[in-house]
Design a protein around this motif. Structure first.
Motif, PDB file in Angstrom:
ATOM      1  N   ASN A   1      -4.236 -57.383 -99.870  1.00  0.00           N
ATOM      2  CA  ASN A   1      -4.185 -58.336-101.580  1.00  0.00           C
ATOM      3  C   ASN A   1      -5.122 -58.948-101.766  1.00  0.00           C
ATOM      4  O   ASN A   1      -5.453 -59.386-102.697  1.00  0.00           O
ATOM      5  CB  ASN A   1      -2.941 -59.470-100.354  1.00  0.00           C
ATOM      6  CG  ASN A   1      -1.464 -58.871-101.987  1.00  0.00           C
ATOM      7  OD1 ASN A   1      -1.383 -58.847-102.951  1.00  0.00           O
ATOM      8  ND2 ASN A   1      -0.657 -57.358-100.328  1.00  0.00           N
TER       9      ASN A   1
ATOM     10  N   TYR B   1      -8.662 -60.219-104.485  1.00  0.00           N
ATOM     11  CA  TYR B   1      -9.665 -61.334-106.263  1.00  0.00           C
ATOM     12  C   TYR B   1     -10.112 -62.336-104.774  1.00  0.00           C
ATOM     13  O   TYR B   1     -10.388 -63.271-104.866  1.00  0.00           O
ATOM     14  CB  TYR B   1      -8.701 -61.658-106.083  1.00  0.00           C
ATOM     15  CG  TYR B   1      -7.268 -62.883-104.745  1.00  0.00           C
ATOM     16  CD1 TYR B   1      -7.078 -63.608-104.387  1.00  0.00           C
ATOM     17  CD2 TYR B   1      -6.416 -61.978-104.396  1.00  0.00           C
ATOM     18  CE1 TYR B   1      -6.348 -64.317-103.508  1.00  0.00           C
ATOM     19  CE2 TYR B   1      -5.702 -61.835-103.834  1.00  0.00           C
ATOM     20  CZ  TYR B   1      -5.362 -63.242-103.300  1.00  0.00           C
ATOM     21  OH  TYR B   1      -4.939 -63.323-102.202  1.00  0.00           O
TER      22      TYR B   1
ATOM     23  N   ALA C   1     -12.898 -68.011-103.025  1.00  0.00           N
ATOM     24  CA  ALA C   1     -11.176 -68.233-103.681  1.00  0.00           C
ATOM     25  C   ALA C   1     -10.238 -68.880-102.667  1.00  0.00           C
ATOM     26  O   ALA C   1      -9.741 -69.551-103.034  1.00  0.00           O
ATOM     27  CB  ALA C   1     -10.935 -67.334-104.712  1.00  0.00           C
ATOM     28  N   ASP C   2     -10.892 -68.735-101.276  1.00  0.00           N
ATOM     29  CA  ASP C   2      -9.590 -68.248-100.242  1.00  0.00           C
ATOM     30  C   ASP C   2      -9.265 -69.735 -99.045  1.00  0.00           C
ATOM     31  O   ASP C   2      -8.942 -69.037 -98.081  1.00  0.00           O
ATOM     32  CB  ASP C   2      -9.626 -66.944 -99.969  1.00  0.00           C
ATOM     33  CG  ASP C   2     -10.425 -66.875 -99.802  1.00  0.00           C
ATOM     34  OD1 ASP C   2     -11.335 -67.013 -99.355  1.00  0.00           O
ATOM     35  OD2 ASP C   2     -11.056 -65.583-100.132  1.00  0.00           O
TER      36      ASP C   2
END
Lengths: 238, 238
Positions: free
Chosen positions: A151, A155, A225-226
């Protein structure tokens, strides 16, 4: 209210690398530790151990990973806290971390460990599509770690964890193909990654049997982003 | 190796709703519980309590949430296990869950609780931009929950947790605006959500002071992207 005095807290780590098999294809692999005591004696389990009172869970994960496998990833991220009542014969909540490690770092760290005379015992790397029977709920934990990785690759720059500082688009596509377990069209892949702005071309090329391939690096101006507000305190070990 | 006998396991839940303020704008709010004992007596904390030996963490989160606030969300998801050594005067690992609850469900559940004569005490809802001083590391936990919600709204149907089964595009945009804490252009927003394939138009319209607005519903044939192989066992309570 019964306090949780009979509940113990453990940590485990799923640490993945990308390695080339005999068929020339790259695939995901991870180290498992053969248990030397009950429960599940002689079965394979994720590297881990007990959380002690004086360390945070991420420090415990790094320590037990080093103790059991000799590996030191640059980044550990919390995956999930597994706490089903029946996951172990006694009541254990396991806080599980995951990490990615480049294959050349695996080789270098293993060689250093061998040279030190403290090579870890009972450790073996397995391809993720050829795992042995696993202790506790560790098969489910690995399945969940792979799902999160698949997943996340959509992104974030997570595939970077498998690559050196400079890499070709073919290297990057190979990492994505191993993570997603499917073939990706080279032209579409190039178009998509170039559109993200996450990659910067260098002026260097890899030469060899094929035509020279340009080397790229990640654009570190683009925020990952994480990680978010947890910052280094809870998720990173160095 | 010291076993983790001195470490206790707690659960807490950050449960968010979308409610309209006096200014007519919708914003995020969550319930906090005023602590009646040390440590942090009289300060506000997330609803929660101890994990007992006979229940899973998600069951403990649902139980303690019901006991302290009377609320029963349809879905609880694990946020993170917080375990820094100094986060509490004694050593406590907190497994934190989060949930979204529609404002009409909040009202209905609260009314049912009042009618039962067992209204929860020491509970108050706060706008997330006007939180009081918080016990333990709960301010950081809420900051992380909001960060996760803001990230997640970009690639999943999480905003649905605030909406009824059928809603207008203006309702949906209002939810996104509250989550992201910024204004969104109506025409761009419409184009983006229609492009996802996640929304299905109905033949019904909302009428009122403005021109009739078409009602939409989520396309439940599109798989929710964020549950994965854990399935119902670890993340859902009903």
């Amino acid at each position: 209210m019964t306090r949780s005095s009979g509940i113990r807290v453990a940590v485990s780590t799923a640490i993945l690398t990308l390695r080339r098999g005999d068929d020339g294809d790259a695939g995901l692999a991870l180290p498992l530790v053969r248990r030397t005591r009950e429960p599940f004696a002689d079965q394979w389990a994720l590297p881990g151990g007990w959380l002690t009172e004086t360390e945070s869970p991420v420090d415990a994960a790094a320590r037990t990973l080093a103790e059991t496998t000799g590996l030191a990833p640059s980044y550990l991220e919390q995956l999930y806290a597994f706490g089903a009542v029946d996951r172990s014969p006694t009541r254990v909540v396991s806080i599980v971390y995951w990490a990615l490690l480049r294959q050349d770092d695996v080789m270098a760290q293993s060689a250093a460990h061998l040279a030190s005379g403290h090579a870890p015992e009972n450790v073996q790397w397995f391809d993720i599509d050829a795992l042995p029977a696993l202790a506790f709920d560790h098969a489910k934990i690995i399945e969940y770690a792979l799902w999160r990785l698949r997943n996340k690759v959509g992104y974030s720059r997570v595939a970077h964890g498998f690559l050196p500082a400079e890499f070709t688009l073919a290297d990057l596509r190979e990492a994505y193909e191993a993570i997603l377990a499917k073939h990706l069209d080279p032209a579409n892949f190039r178009r998509q990654v170039e559109a993200t702005g996450n990659l910067l071309p260098t002026e260097r090329f890899r030469t060899g049997n094929h035509r020279p391939a340009r080397l790229y690096r990640y654009n570190t101006d683009v925020e990952l982003a994480d990680r978010g507000p947890l910052g280094s305190e809870e998720t990173s070990i160095r």
